[in-house]
Motif scaffolding. Structure first.
Motif, PDB file in Angstrom:
ATOM      1  N   ARG A  18       0.776  -1.239   0.069  1.00  0.00           N
ATOM      2  CA  ARG A  18       0.092   0.007  -0.062  1.00  0.00           C
ATOM      3  C   ARG A  18       0.731   1.155  -0.012  1.00  0.00           C
ATOM      4  NH1 ARG A  18      -4.207   1.722   4.705  1.00  0.00           N
ATOM      5  NH2 ARG A  18      -5.369   3.555   3.613  1.00  0.00           N
ATOM      6  N   GLU A  19       1.851   1.188   0.867  1.00  0.00           N
ATOM      7  CA  GLU A  19       2.746   2.326   0.872  1.00  0.00           C
ATOM      8  C   GLU A  19       3.284   2.660  -0.540  1.00  0.00           C
ATOM      9  OE1 GLU A  19       5.823   1.843   3.947  1.00  0.00           O
ATOM     10  OE2 GLU A  19       4.090   1.624   5.395  1.00  0.00           O
ATOM     11  N   PHE A  20       3.835   1.779  -1.382  1.00  0.00           N
ATOM     12  CA  PHE A  20       4.220   1.808  -2.659  1.00  0.00           C
ATOM     13  C   PHE A  20       3.292   2.386  -3.635  1.00  0.00           C
ATOM     14  CE2 PHE A  20       7.836  -1.234  -1.010  1.00  0.00           C
ATOM     15  CZ  PHE A  20       8.862  -0.533  -1.428  1.00  0.00           C
ATOM     16  N   LEU A  21       2.048   2.190  -3.317  1.00  0.00           N
ATOM     17  CA  LEU A  21       1.110   2.659  -4.234  1.00  0.00           C
ATOM     18  C   LEU A  21       0.553   3.912  -3.887  1.00  0.00           C
ATOM     19  CD1 LEU A  21      -0.874  -0.853  -4.790  1.00  0.00           C
ATOM     20  CD2 LEU A  21       0.728   0.222  -6.332  1.00  0.00           C
ATOM     21  N   GLU A  22       0.974   4.599  -2.784  1.00  0.00           N
ATOM     22  CA  GLU A  22       0.249   5.677  -2.296  1.00  0.00           C
ATOM     23  C   GLU A  22       0.500   6.995  -3.281  1.00  0.00           C
ATOM     24  OE1 GLU A  22       1.589   6.467   1.528  1.00  0.00           O
ATOM     25  OE2 GLU A  22       0.216   5.340   2.370  1.00  0.00           O
ATOM     26  N   ASP A  23       1.552   7.241  -3.758  1.00  0.00           N
ATOM     27  CA  ASP A  23       1.690   8.105  -4.704  1.00  0.00           C
ATOM     28  C   ASP A  23       1.333   8.121  -6.120  1.00  0.00           C
ATOM     29  OD1 ASP A  23       2.665   9.715  -2.630  1.00  0.00           O
ATOM     30  OD2 ASP A  23       4.691   8.858  -3.069  1.00  0.00           O
ATOM     31  N   ILE A  27      -4.067   4.572  -9.304  1.00  0.00           N
ATOM     32  CA  ILE A  27      -4.675   3.458  -8.489  1.00  0.00           C
ATOM     33  C   ILE A  27      -5.072   3.765  -7.184  1.00  0.00           C
ATOM     34  CG2 ILE A  27      -3.908   1.445  -7.409  1.00  0.00           C
ATOM     35  CD1 ILE A  27      -1.600   0.925  -9.232  1.00  0.00           C
ATOM     36  N   LYS A  28      -6.322   3.214  -6.804  1.00  0.00           N
ATOM     37  CA  LYS A  28      -6.843   3.752  -5.527  1.00  0.00           C
ATOM     38  C   LYS A  28      -7.095   2.415  -4.870  1.00  0.00           C
ATOM     39  CE  LYS A  28     -11.027   6.019  -3.539  1.00  0.00           C
ATOM     40  NZ  LYS A  28     -12.114   6.839  -4.077  1.00  0.00           N
ATOM     41  N   VAL A  29      -6.555   2.335  -3.272  1.00  0.00           N
ATOM     42  CA  VAL A  29      -6.427   1.022  -2.606  1.00  0.00           C
ATOM     43  C   VAL A  29      -7.478   1.068  -1.620  1.00  0.00           C
ATOM     44  CG1 VAL A  29      -5.261  -0.272  -0.961  1.00  0.00           C
ATOM     45  CG2 VAL A  29      -4.085   0.700  -3.136  1.00  0.00           C
ATOM     46  N   PHE A  30      -8.231  -0.071  -1.388  1.00  0.00           N
ATOM     47  CA  PHE A  30      -9.226  -0.064  -0.490  1.00  0.00           C
ATOM     48  C   PHE A  30      -8.687  -1.125   0.557  1.00  0.00           C
ATOM     49  CE2 PHE A  30     -11.472   1.757  -3.949  1.00  0.00           C
ATOM     50  CZ  PHE A  30     -12.371   2.649  -3.451  1.00  0.00           C
ATOM     51  N   PRO A  31      -8.268  -0.747   1.807  1.00  0.00           N
ATOM     52  CA  PRO A  31      -7.739  -1.954   2.691  1.00  0.00           C
ATOM     53  C   PRO A  31      -9.041  -2.682   3.460  1.00  0.00           C
ATOM     54  CG  PRO A  31      -7.074   0.270   3.230  1.00  0.00           C
ATOM     55  CD  PRO A  31      -8.121   0.405   2.290  1.00  0.00           C
ATOM     56  N   TYR A  32      -9.036  -3.942   3.285  1.00  0.00           N
ATOM     57  CA  TYR A  32     -10.405  -4.748   4.090  1.00  0.00           C
ATOM     58  C   TYR A  32      -9.830  -5.257   5.144  1.00  0.00           C
ATOM     59  CZ  TYR A  32     -14.275  -7.950   3.901  1.00  0.00           C
ATOM     60  OH  TYR A  32     -15.572  -8.493   4.208  1.00  0.00           O
ATOM     61  N   VAL A  33     -10.180  -4.950   6.543  1.00  0.00           N
ATOM     62  CA  VAL A  33      -9.536  -5.434   7.580  1.00  0.00           C
ATOM     63  C   VAL A  33     -10.784  -6.034   8.701  1.00  0.00           C
ATOM     64  CG1 VAL A  33      -7.511  -4.208   7.265  1.00  0.00           C
ATOM     65  CG2 VAL A  33      -9.510  -3.428   8.450  1.00  0.00           C
ATOM     66  N   ARG A  34     -10.374  -6.506   9.747  1.00  0.00           N
ATOM     67  CA  ARG A  34     -11.357  -6.933  10.710  1.00  0.00           C
ATOM     68  C   ARG A  34     -11.244  -5.726  11.770  1.00  0.00           C
ATOM     69  NH1 ARG A  34     -10.381 -12.812  12.641  1.00  0.00           N
ATOM     70  NH2 ARG A  34      -8.355 -12.187  12.318  1.00  0.00           N
ATOM     71  N   ASN A  41      -3.112   4.173   8.545  1.00  0.00           N
ATOM     72  CA  ASN A  41      -3.655   5.037   7.301  1.00  0.00           C
ATOM     73  C   ASN A  41      -5.166   4.349   7.104  1.00  0.00           C
ATOM     74  OD1 ASN A  41      -4.620   6.445   5.138  1.00  0.00           O
ATOM     75  ND2 ASN A  41      -2.922   5.951   3.975  1.00  0.00           N
ATOM     76  N   GLN A  42      -6.129   5.007   7.678  1.00  0.00           N
ATOM     77  CA  GLN A  42      -7.431   4.311   7.476  1.00  0.00           C
ATOM     78  C   GLN A  42      -8.233   4.918   6.508  1.00  0.00           C
ATOM     79  OE1 GLN A  42      -9.334   4.734  11.395  1.00  0.00           O
ATOM     80  NE2 GLN A  42      -8.064   3.543  12.530  1.00  0.00           N
ATOM     81  N   SER A  43      -7.594   5.608   5.485  1.00  0.00           N
ATOM     82  CA  SER A  43      -8.154   5.978   4.281  1.00  0.00           C
ATOM     83  C   SER A  43      -8.870   4.794   3.335  1.00  0.00           C
ATOM     84  CB  SER A  43      -7.311   7.194   3.727  1.00  0.00           C
ATOM     85  OG  SER A  43      -7.814   7.261   2.309  1.00  0.00           O
ATOM     86  N   ASN A  44     -10.150   4.864   3.070  1.00  0.00           N
ATOM     87  CA  ASN A  44     -10.689   3.904   2.108  1.00  0.00           C
ATOM     88  C   ASN A  44     -11.011   2.556   2.801  1.00  0.00           C
ATOM     89  OD1 ASN A  44     -10.849   5.870   0.094  1.00  0.00           O
ATOM     90  ND2 ASN A  44      -8.951   5.409  -0.518  1.00  0.00           N
ATOM     91  N   ALA A  45     -10.649   2.543   4.036  1.00  0.00           N
ATOM     92  CA  ALA A  45     -10.653   1.420   4.957  1.00  0.00           C
ATOM     93  C   ALA A  45     -12.038   0.775   4.977  1.00  0.00           C
ATOM     94  CB  ALA A  45     -10.112   1.226   6.148  1.00  0.00           C
ATOM     95  N   ILE A  46     -12.280  -0.547   4.879  1.00  0.00           N
ATOM     96  CA  ILE A  46     -13.399  -1.327   4.821  1.00  0.00           C
ATOM     97  C   ILE A  46     -13.348  -2.330   5.860  1.00  0.00           C
ATOM     98  CG2 ILE A  46     -15.164  -2.958   3.561  1.00  0.00           C
ATOM     99  CD1 ILE A  46     -13.921  -1.646   0.904  1.00  0.00           C
ATOM    100  N   VAL A  47     -14.220  -2.451   7.001  1.00  0.00           N
ATOM    101  CA  VAL A  47     -14.428  -3.255   7.938  1.00  0.00           C
ATOM    102  C   VAL A  47     -15.327  -4.446   7.422  1.00  0.00           C
ATOM    103  CG1 VAL A  47     -14.919  -3.864  10.544  1.00  0.00           C
ATOM    104  CG2 VAL A  47     -14.004  -1.585   9.766  1.00  0.00           C
ATOM    105  N   GLY A  48     -14.584  -5.720   7.587  1.00  0.00           N
ATOM    106  CA  GLY A  48     -15.477  -6.954   7.092  1.00  0.00           C
ATOM    107  C   GLY A  48     -14.528  -8.012   7.480  1.00  0.00           C
ATOM    108  N   ASP A  49     -15.117  -9.421   7.422  1.00  0.00           N
ATOM    109  CA  ASP A  49     -14.530 -10.548   7.865  1.00  0.00           C
ATOM    110  C   ASP A  49     -14.404 -11.342   6.222  1.00  0.00           C
ATOM    111  OD1 ASP A  49     -14.021 -13.341   8.457  1.00  0.00           O
ATOM    112  OD2 ASP A  49     -15.634 -13.373  10.149  1.00  0.00           O
TER     113      ASP A  49
END
Length: 212
Positions: A18-23, A27-34, A41-49
């Motif tokens: 994600r850090e390498f893609l930030e600039d 590309i737009k990154v959506f992190p999917y996390v529990r 960095n919680q930008s665009n984060a999606i909470v899920g299982d």
């Protein structure tokens, strides 16, 4: 714009990717996390299982995802593969990058193969670590998706992005231990140029003859 869903985004390799893609404005990154609290960095984060296929389908559809990068593991891989692959197929996404582990094809050098079996189990045993990883990777390979399975060599920490050696599914693993940041950089490059290594399972090592 390419929209990328990173499942298991709190993992070290995923965070480097994600850090390498930030600039990269394309590309737009959506992190999917529990647990979103594990993300700096919680930008665009999606909470899920990752085992909840309906949540994954919603995340993929709502954010018009083009590429799914799964950084899940190390255990319960078959269960998670069923959910992730089901969600991708339900949403007509075609491209998946899947992190597995080296050794799932019995491709380790002979000097390490027996030790791996003793510590991690037989690849033919679905209840062992290597067997679970192997079955999940086989599910990805048989999914009909445009997949790349990445099998890092022995992982280590370090700040240097190393030169990479690639070995393919039917090759004996060669090269040395690899920094997590190097794997993250490699995956970021693959996301930028996603037509590489399609329908391939590749081991990534540092380009040296150092033993692990």
């Amino acid at each position: 714009m390419t929209n990328v869903l990173i499942i298991g985004a709190t993992g070290t390799i995923a965070q480097f990717t994600r850090e390498f893609l930030e600039d990269d404005a394309t590309i737009k990154v959506f992190p999917y996390v529990r647990n979103i609290d594990k993300l700096d960095n919680q930008s665009n984060a999606i909470v899920g299982d990752a085992t909840d296929e309906s949540q994954l389908v919603e995340a993929i559809r709502n954010n018009h995802i083009d590429i799914v990068y799964s950084n899940l593991g190390p255990y319960h891989m078959v269960e998670m593969a069923q959910s992730v692959l089901g969600a991708i197929q339900a949403t007509n996404v075609k491209r998946i990058i899947w992190i597995a582990t080296s050794g799932i094809y019995d491709e380790l050098p002979a000097s390490h193969q027996e030790l791996a079996k003793e510590q991690l189990g037989e690849t033919s045993d679905a209840d062992s670590y290597l067997g679970d990883q192997r079955l999940a990777a086989d599910m990805v390979a048989e999914s009909g998706l445009d997949y790349t399975i990445i099998r890092p060599n022995w992982l280590q920490n370090g700040d240097e992005v190393q030169d990479v050696r690639i070995t393919h599914r039917n090759d004996q693993l060669s090269g040395g231990p690899i920094n997590r940041i190097t794997v993250g950089s490699f995956i970021a490059d693959l996301i930028r140029q996603p037509n590489q290594y399609i329908d391939d399972s590749i081991a990534v090592s540092t380009d040296s003859d150092e033993d692990y």
